[in-house]
Design a protein around this motif. Structure first.
Motif: not given
Length: 178
Positions: A39-51, A124-136
């Motif tokens: 529900e907070q993910h950038p693709n809230p439809n990922r629960y659907q099989r095709t997504d 590696v020295a640094t790890v990055f994470f991309h987190i959706g703006a609405q994924n509180f």
């Protein structure tokens, strides 16, 4: 230094990670088919099989994805991966992570990140994470580990349109505090 983005033996007290394979689809989708998970993910439809099929295809093609299993029962907990290794900058990303709701608030995500960070910081020295703006929830969880928000960018997840994501960084020296 050469490393494998998909080592075969990563585990902690609660979980173990195994390389994701095609035959894991149905068991992983059974966990992912929960709309509240996304529900907070950038693709809230990922629960659907095709997504979810798009997500799963990207995971396999990444050659850095893991099925997360509960160590004592072998129950599927979720999935995560390493991706976008940059040898010049000595960085990598960890992401595309989800953990089933039955495991929320029980230390599973923290242990997952600790295992993955512990392994990859050998290389590696640094790890990055991309987190959706609405994924509180994910923003809060990664901040609790000590990662620092450093940027906001548009990210196109595999096979999906661009969405605003926050970039968090975690440095090798921070691992000791986990």
């Amino acid at each position: 230094m050469h490393f494998s983005a998909q080592p075969t033996h990563l585990e902690g007290d609660k979980i173990r990670l195994i390389p994701l394979s095609e035959d894991h689809f149905e068991a992983l989708y059974a966990v992912a088919a929960d709309p509240l998970l996304w529900e907070q993910h950038p693709n809230p439809n990922r629960y659907q099989r095709t997504d979810f099929e798009i997500y799963f295809k990207g995971a396999l093609e990444s050659k850095g994805a893991f099925l997360i299993l509960e160590k004592t029962t072998n129950a599927v907990v979720g999935c995560s991966r390493y991706y976008d290794y940059n040898a010049i900058h000595n960085t990598i990303l960890i992401g595309y992570t989800f953990v089933g709701r039955a495991y929320w608030g029980s230390g599973y995500n923290r242990q997952l990140k600790k295992i993955m960070l512990g392994y990859i910081f050998q290389y590696v020295a640094t790890v990055f994470f991309h987190i959706g703006a609405q994924n509180f929830r994910s923003q809060k969880a990664i901040s609790k580990l000590g990662a620092e928000k450093i940027n906001e960018i548009e990210v196109a997840y595999f096979g999906e349109p661009e969405k605003i994501n926050f970039v968090y960084a975690f440095q090798r020296h921070q691992l000791a505090a986990l």
